[in-house]
Design an enzyme around this catalytic site. Structure first.
Site, mmCIF file in Angstrom:
data_model
loop_
_atom_site.group_PDB
_atom_site.id
_atom_site.type_symbol
_atom_site.label_atom_id
_atom_site.label_comp_id
_atom_site.label_asym_id
_atom_site.label_seq_id
_atom_site.Cartn_x
_atom_site.Cartn_y
_atom_site.Cartn_z
ATOM 1 N N SER A 113 1.026 -1.108 -0.134
ATOM 2 C CA SER A 113 0.224 -0.575 0.233
ATOM 3 C C SER A 113 1.242 1.049 0.120
ATOM 4 O O SER A 113 2.254 1.446 -0.326
ATOM 5 C CB SER A 113 -1.038 -0.156 1.367
ATOM 6 O OG SER A 113 -1.973 0.910 0.827
ATOM 7 N N GLU A 130 -2.970 13.918 12.312
ATOM 8 C CA GLU A 130 -3.173 15.039 11.880
ATOM 9 C C GLU A 130 -2.778 15.630 10.586
ATOM 10 O O GLU A 130 -3.202 15.881 10.322
ATOM 11 C CB GLU A 130 -2.752 16.435 13.028
ATOM 12 C CG GLU A 130 -3.322 16.181 14.635
ATOM 13 C CD GLU A 130 -4.973 16.805 14.627
ATOM 14 O OE1 GLU A 130 -5.364 17.391 13.427
ATOM 15 O OE2 GLU A 130 -5.868 16.560 15.636
ATOM 16 N N HIS A 170 -7.849 -6.338 0.413
ATOM 17 C CA HIS A 170 -5.873 -5.306 0.800
ATOM 18 C C HIS A 170 -5.331 -5.474 1.265
ATOM 19 O O HIS A 170 -3.648 -5.631 1.315
ATOM 20 C CB HIS A 170 -6.971 -4.216 0.573
ATOM 21 C CG HIS A 170 -5.438 -2.765 0.894
ATOM 22 N ND1 HIS A 170 -4.976 -2.681 -0.773
ATOM 23 C CD2 HIS A 170 -5.232 -1.977 1.397
ATOM 24 C CE1 HIS A 170 -3.819 -1.393 -0.075
ATOM 25 N NE2 HIS A 170 -4.770 -1.022 1.449
#
Length: 253
Positions: free
Chosen positions: A82, A174, A233
């Protein structure tokens, strides 16, 4: 040299370096790494902004690729899943002398249309009141509504660490949320990697498709594609035995 945190397994044989995906850690590859450690020197990498590796100020695939290349001190097989697969591809393109062969797991060198699923995960993780959590069971319950799949939830909670002053997330959530659109893409490059490449996809995943073959072959002309049945996945955790067999054959070819 890179300042990324790494774990090593095995003391003999050719080197193999593993890169995990978003929200992961190097230890996500432990089962596969241990299976290879009898005949390979295995390095499990904590990618930037994940695990015990340092945080950065922005998401940057080129910087990520260069950091991964920095942990390689001799030509190695590089395996990435990924996000880690995109970083591994770019490391091979930017530093081909360090990558003896490449394994790309359930990702393609393309711009994906949406990262909404991952954004939802980050929102759920950031939305948890860590001060109200007393145990991992509490954390699991707090995340259950937003992430109903227990396997995905368990994977995300691996990155929740209890410390003396309470709980904290290991990933730089964040920043990852802010720069998530960068994660969907793949940097423009004219580079071509001439080494052997194994491209593994899960049959139930949409990240490796026929329409992405031209983009892959343009940069990696010696690519061989394998689809593992019964896997989505997270191919290596859903079908570890088959994945390890396919990987071992490629590494030992």
């Amino acid at each position: 040299m890179s300042d990324l945190h790494t774990t090593t397994l095995g003391e003999q044989g050719s080197p193999v370096v593993f890169c995990h995906g978003l929200f992961g850690q190097g230890k996500n590859w432990t089962q596969i790494g241990k299976a290879l450690a009898a005949s390979h020197r295995v390095t499990l990498v904590d990618m930037p902004d994940h695990g015990q590796s340092p945080w950065s100020e922005r998401l940057d695939y080129e910087a990520m690729a260069d950091a991964v290349a920095g942990v390689i001190d001799e030509p190695a097989a590089l395996v990435g899943h990924s996000m880690g697969g995109k970083a591994a591809m770019l490391a091979a393109l930017r530093h081909p002398e360090r990558v003896e062969r490449l394994v790309v797991v359930d990702v393609s060198p393309v711009q994906y249309r949406s990262a909404d699923e991952f954004r939802g995960f980050i929102d759920a993780m950031l939305g948890m009141d860590l001060g109200a959590i007393g145990s991992r069971a509490d954390a699991d319950a707090a995340l259950a509504d937003a992430v109903p799949n227990p396997g995905v939830r368990a994977f995300l909670l691996q990155s929740l660490r209890r410390e003396a002053d309470g709980w904290r997330w290991l990933p730089n959530l964040e920043m990852l949320r802010r720069d998530l659109d960068v994660l969907r893409g793949f940097p423009e490059t004219d580079a071509v990697y001439e080494g052997p490449v194994l491209w593994i996809g899960g049959s139930d995943s949409g990240y490796v498709r026929d329409e992405f073959v031209p983009a892959m072959e343009a940069r990696f002309p010696r690519v061989r594609r394998v689809t593992i049945k019964g896997a989505g996945h997270w191919v290596h955790s859903e079908q570890p035995k088959v994945f390890t067999e396919v990987l071992s054959r490629f590494l030992d070819a």
